[in-house]
Enzyme design. Sequence first.
Site, PDB file in Angstrom:
ATOM      1  N   HIS A 245       0.871  -1.107   0.110  1.00  0.00           N
ATOM      2  CA  HIS A 245       0.011   0.010  -0.073  1.00  0.00           C
ATOM      3  C   HIS A 245       0.911   1.238  -0.005  1.00  0.00           C
ATOM      4  CE1 HIS A 245      -2.824  -3.200   1.466  1.00  0.00           C
ATOM      5  NE2 HIS A 245      -3.720  -2.480   0.693  1.00  0.00           N
ATOM      6  N   ASN A 246       1.584   1.391  -1.097  1.00  0.00           N
ATOM      7  CA  ASN A 246       2.309   2.678  -1.245  1.00  0.00           C
ATOM      8  C   ASN A 246       1.759   3.569  -2.651  1.00  0.00           C
ATOM      9  OD1 ASN A 246       3.087   1.284  -3.539  1.00  0.00           O
ATOM     10  ND2 ASN A 246       4.610  -0.016  -2.400  1.00  0.00           N
ATOM     11  N   PHE A 247       2.617   4.569  -3.057  1.00  0.00           N
ATOM     12  CA  PHE A 247       2.227   5.365  -4.118  1.00  0.00           C
ATOM     13  C   PHE A 247       2.287   4.642  -5.391  1.00  0.00           C
ATOM     14  CE2 PHE A 247       3.537   8.354  -7.494  1.00  0.00           C
ATOM     15  CZ  PHE A 247       2.200   9.291  -7.306  1.00  0.00           C
ATOM     16  N   HIS A 249       1.130   1.880  -5.619  1.00  0.00           N
ATOM     17  CA  HIS A 249       0.005   1.126  -5.659  1.00  0.00           C
ATOM     18  C   HIS A 249      -1.258   2.308  -6.117  1.00  0.00           C
ATOM     19  CE1 HIS A 249      -3.881  -1.094  -4.607  1.00  0.00           C
ATOM     20  NE2 HIS A 249      -4.078  -0.425  -3.639  1.00  0.00           N
ATOM     21  N   HIS A 285      -7.469   6.774  -2.538  1.00  0.00           N
ATOM     22  CA  HIS A 285      -8.044   5.839  -1.840  1.00  0.00           C
ATOM     23  C   HIS A 285      -7.323   5.216  -0.785  1.00  0.00           C
ATOM     24  CE1 HIS A 285      -5.800   3.088  -4.026  1.00  0.00           C
ATOM     25  NE2 HIS A 285      -6.187   2.009  -3.682  1.00  0.00           N
ATOM     26  N   TYR A 417       1.414  -8.891   4.470  1.00  0.00           N
ATOM     27  CA  TYR A 417       0.647  -9.648   5.259  1.00  0.00           C
ATOM     28  C   TYR A 417       1.480 -10.288   6.307  1.00  0.00           C
ATOM     29  CZ  TYR A 417      -3.561  -9.998   2.038  1.00  0.00           C
ATOM     30  OH  TYR A 417      -4.580  -9.724   1.513  1.00  0.00           O
ATOM     31  N   ALA A 445      -2.708 -18.500  -2.011  1.00  0.00           N
ATOM     32  CA  ALA A 445      -3.167 -17.135  -1.780  1.00  0.00           C
ATOM     33  C   ALA A 445      -3.933 -16.798  -2.822  1.00  0.00           C
ATOM     34  CB  ALA A 445      -2.040 -16.135  -1.530  1.00  0.00           C
ATOM     35  N   GLN A 446      -3.724 -17.153  -3.930  1.00  0.00           N
ATOM     36  CA  GLN A 446      -4.164 -16.327  -5.157  1.00  0.00           C
ATOM     37  C   GLN A 446      -5.458 -17.181  -5.677  1.00  0.00           C
ATOM     38  OE1 GLN A 446      -3.215 -13.535  -4.579  1.00  0.00           O
ATOM     39  NE2 GLN A 446      -3.021 -13.063  -6.922  1.00  0.00           N
TER      40      GLN A 446
END
Length: 511
Positions: A245-247, A249, A285, A417, A445-446
């Site tokens: 969750h960074n720029f 993203h 967001h 995670y 996970a996917q």
Amino acid sequence: MGTASSSYRVIYLDVDGKIQKVVFSRFCSPCDIKELFCTALNLPRNTNLSLLDSSGAMVSIDPTMPHNTERSPYRVVPLTGGQISDKEELFQNVLMQVAEQFTRAFKINELKTEVTNRLAMLEKRVELEGMKVVEIEKCRSDIKKLREEIATKNNSGICFPDDNKKLTPRRDVPSYPKYMLSKQTIDALKKPTFEVWLWEVNEMLSCLEHMYHDLGLVKDFNINPITLKRWLLSIHDNYRNNPFHNFRHCFCVTQMMYSMICLCSLQEKFTQVDIMILMTAAVCHDLDHPGYNNTYQVNAKTDLAVRYNDISPLENHHCAVAFQIFNQPDCNIFSNLDSEAFKQIRQGTITLILATDMARHGEILESFRQKVETFDYADEEHVTCLKMVLIKCCDISNEVRPMEVAEPWVDCLLEEYFMQSDREKSEGLPVAPFMDREKVTKPTAQIGFIKFVLIPMFETVMKLFPQTEEVMVQPLRDSRDRYEELKQIDDAMNEVQKKKSENLTLGAKKK
């Protein structure tokens, strides 16, 4: 990054009239492959085997054996005499090891190519790091010049409106962007296949600025171009350096929103206010995301959870930070709007950011499903629901992108995670299995996320926009199939390891 097909071999065997699929790594030794075949036939692992093709010709059992299909399976024949003696097995193992060494020797060129590619990647990183240093030095120089200009103006008797207010030196906004976008980049920006890993921060800022100009938002909302630059710089500064969750993203989500607006011709169906809400919500967001999700916030009773009463604490925080930035006059891109227009954009942006809370996924998707068959663009409730689904699609759209772009994001997400689950364990908090490094793998996970979250949502959107099937839905299906194949390979390799362990245990007991 390599694919499953390059690292693994699939061979089909005829076992008593039934087709048996066998998967093994191309780095397996002939001995391992033989043991795998014995396991498939329920034979002792030291049974001597002969492999015959459809014409009856013998096939060598090694990683380079010819590929076959379900229609042309190899027939496995245990040789007469059953099990071989210990001496014969030892001699055979020696021969196999010699053959394996020859096989590895032939892969030197392949290893050279891999080393060359890695060196090229390292050189690119060094080059990019050098560019960062240049940018930092440029910023320092610009700040120094700005300070000198302010000092000169003060000395000449010019008074500022508020002498008590501290003037914070800013980056050289007027000369930004430093990069001119090529036509190739401008065209690529409109597609979900855009390579998001190639760009530095200033280049991503330039791309975001271009999107606002290209969609006509700067003109239609009378946005000062310098204010737009300052706002985007402030947005960047308020994203943390998290693994996921960074720029970058933020840029990915906004670029996917821009591509969906172009692909689905949304400007022909939505008002410009709606387009502004979609783009601005995408940019804002995840502002100031701490790297720990809502579950952690609530369980750990953090300040955010307390402040927002355990109700979407992160999403409420993202909204608050977004409008704290807009409250700064030099970052308020809506300064030329009347209060009613600003209120509409504010409410719409908040609604969309709050919709990104995955706890509300089922509720929002079900609401959209009820509307999609009789969708009415004149119905405000229908349009709002569609906008909520669109930002949700963009927020979790990495698997829509090509594999070489999408897969690194899985690594980033798992890293975040694991960082959370390690902290939860240390603090005695509940740990979700899909975040536990001891329980989750990339395929596990996917697979569930793609099958039960992504594909159903994108297929519902496809009913309204059929043009998304080829470029968005089909890549998701391909990604699901690839991860399922990887899981089968992992399961097969684990089974082989399990059999080996059991055989070693039995051997030890017999001794």
